[in-house]
Every structure is written in C-alpha cells, then in structure tokens.
Scaffold this active site. Structure first.
Site: not given
Ligand code: PAF
Length: 298
Positions: A30, A35-37, A61, A151-152, A155
């Site tokens: 989104m 840094e995670g992406h 969502q 983290k999700d 999901q």
C-alpha cells in the site's frame, strides 16, 4: 533505471507479456515503502527476471475512514526507492481501475483463520477486503512468486489459504519481520507516531522478547507467555486490544505449545494501531534482537 509506472491492468498485461520467460516476482504494497518492503523487493529481485511492485491503498480493507484518510501516500518517494532496489514495473492503479462502477465481487475466506485475532477485532470484512484485492492483483500480475512480510502473519495464512482453494498458480514467499534497532517492527504506520509514542511503542518488542525468553526457559503455557507481554505493555500504560497465542497454521487457540504457535498482538499507541507477532516453535530459538538500551530498560 526508473521503473515503468503502469496505471491499468490492460497496460500491465502488455508490459509483462514479453518478460515472463525469466519469472515474474510480485510485491503487493500500500506504498509508504520502508525497509521491510525493500527487503521483500530485494528477495524478489534475486529470485526473478522481472520484479513488479504494486502500490494501492485498498479502501475495502480499512474499517475506519479516518485510518484510510491518514494512511501515508508517498508515491514519488516510493518509486525512487523502487528504482534503487531494481524494480522493473510499478503498478499503481486508481480506485476506479480496481473497483469500477458495478464491481460486485467479494472473495471471502471462511473459517477460524479469518474469525480470530485481526478478524475478531476489525471484523472479517477486513480480510474480505484483503483477499479480494490480493486475488485481483494476482490475476492482473500473474506472477510466479508473490512476497509477503511475516509481520502480517494472519494475512499470510489467509492469502495462502485463498491461493490454495482457488488454485491460483503462484508461490507465496514469506520473509521475516523487519525491525528497527530498538526492535519495533517496521510499518508504514510508524511514521504517524509522535516521538513520545514511538518510545512507548518499544514496549511491544520488549514484551514479545520477554515471552520469547520465557519460552526459551521451557514455559509452554500460553497464559503465562501472554502475561509476560501484557506486563511490559501495561507498565507503560498501553492497553492491548489482544495478546494471543494460537496454532501457527489453523490460528485456533491452544492449551499448551507443543507445535509451532503464533504469539500475536494489537495495541493502539496514541492515534496509531500497531500489530506485531513472533513465532514460538518448540526446539527453535529465534528471539528478537533488542538494542542495548532496550535490553537495559527491560
Ligand atoms: O499488506 C499490505 O500492505 C496489504 O494488506 C496488501 C497485501 C498490499 C493488500 O492490500
């Protein structure tokens, strides 16, 4: 090189048609990249000939309109970061491209996996929104591999279930949660934390780490482990929406940890709702690394 920016699914299909031979990797986001992406994108870069990043703040969502409105939108900066990690194509559709007038289809993943944790707190409709948009994105991109952050965690379970049930030909790849030096999980929402709330939020990784320490000492009772988390949160006046330990696959509650489990929480810090989790796997010690300052705080 700057990535090609594409706004419609039709153009995306044309752009990707000649590039499929060496594999297409896809990272749905989104935006407000952190840094995670970037770690997901680097993995995708490594595994595939072509890397597609999607940036779409999916309205279906979000439960609260205010949360949707406040969600950071930073497309130009995201595209610049995408260029740095070698993304080939950025798919950034409009809301009307994704949900044209008359759009009437919802993908619902039923059962315990959508009824618990985030599903219990935000309502199952949250995961209807996620499953529908992810299904549509996967059909538009038709990647060989799609990358999601741990983290999700819920999901990921929901997406894996949907992909299996619908027979969508894609490999779902999960990467570990990316954390800042103080242990806080990286999230686009962190940018909305005031400095004081950012400091309070470090109780989250401290709590998770306390539970991991207890787990490493052999404690297997979910109640004792979730109490270890709650103690850290309540010590700084944070009142979690939930702190739960569930089976890592079924997401059902468990009486004792005998197989891989998920310790997950949600807590509001100021105006910002944060989620985090760790896996608790018997025989595996994978504790969050906290900075020396955080360790001494604990
Ligand atoms: O994890 C996210 O950023 C979103 O839920 C996703 C997968 C991009 C769907 O909108």
């Amino acid at each position: 090189m700057m990535p090609r920016i594409v706004r419609t699914a039709a153009e995306l299909r044309d752009v990707l048609a000649p590039r499929r031979a060496d594999g297409v990797g896809f990272v749905p986001t989104m935006g407000a990249l952190h840094e995670g992406h970037l770690s997901l994108l680097r993995t995708a870069r490594n595994d595939n000939g072509t890397v597609v990043l999607s940036i779409f703040v999916n309205p279906t969502q979000f439960g609260e309109a205010a949360d949707l409105d406040a969600y950071p939108r930073t497309e130009a900066a995201d595209v610049a970061l995408a260029a740095e990690v070698g993304v080939d194509v950025v798919f950034a559709p409009s809301v009307s491209e994704m949900y044209p007038t008359g759009f009437a289809t919802t993908v619902t993943v039923g059962g315990a996996i959508t009824g618990t944790l985030e599903g219990a707190e935000r309502g199952r409709s949250h995961f209807d929104g996620v499953a529908t948009v992810v299904a549509k994105l996967l059909l538009s991109v038709q990647p060989d591999r799609a990358y999601f952050g741990a983290k999700d965690a819920q999901q990921v379970v929901v997406v894996r279930s949907m992909v299996a049930d619908l027979g969508i030909p894609v490999e779902i790849v999960t990467r570990p949660t990316s954390r800042d030096a103080d242990g806080l999980a990286r999230s686009s929402r962190n940018t909305r934390l005031s400095p004081a709330d950012r400091a309070l939020a470090t109780a989250i990784p401290r709590g998770l780490r306390a539970a991991q320490d207890a787990f490493a000492r052999g404690i297997r009772d979910p109640r004792l482990l979730t109490d270890a988390v709650r103690n850290e949160l309540t010590a700084v006046d944070l009142d979690p929406e939930y702190v739960e330990i569930v089976d890592a696959d079924s997401l059902e509650p468990i009486a004792e940890i005998e197989r891989p489990a998920l310790l997950a929480l949600a807590v509001r810090v100021g105006q910002v709702r944060l989620i985090d989790n760790v896996a608790l796997v018997p025989g595996v010690d994978d504790r969050i690394v906290l900075s020396p300052a955080e360790r001494s705080h604990a």
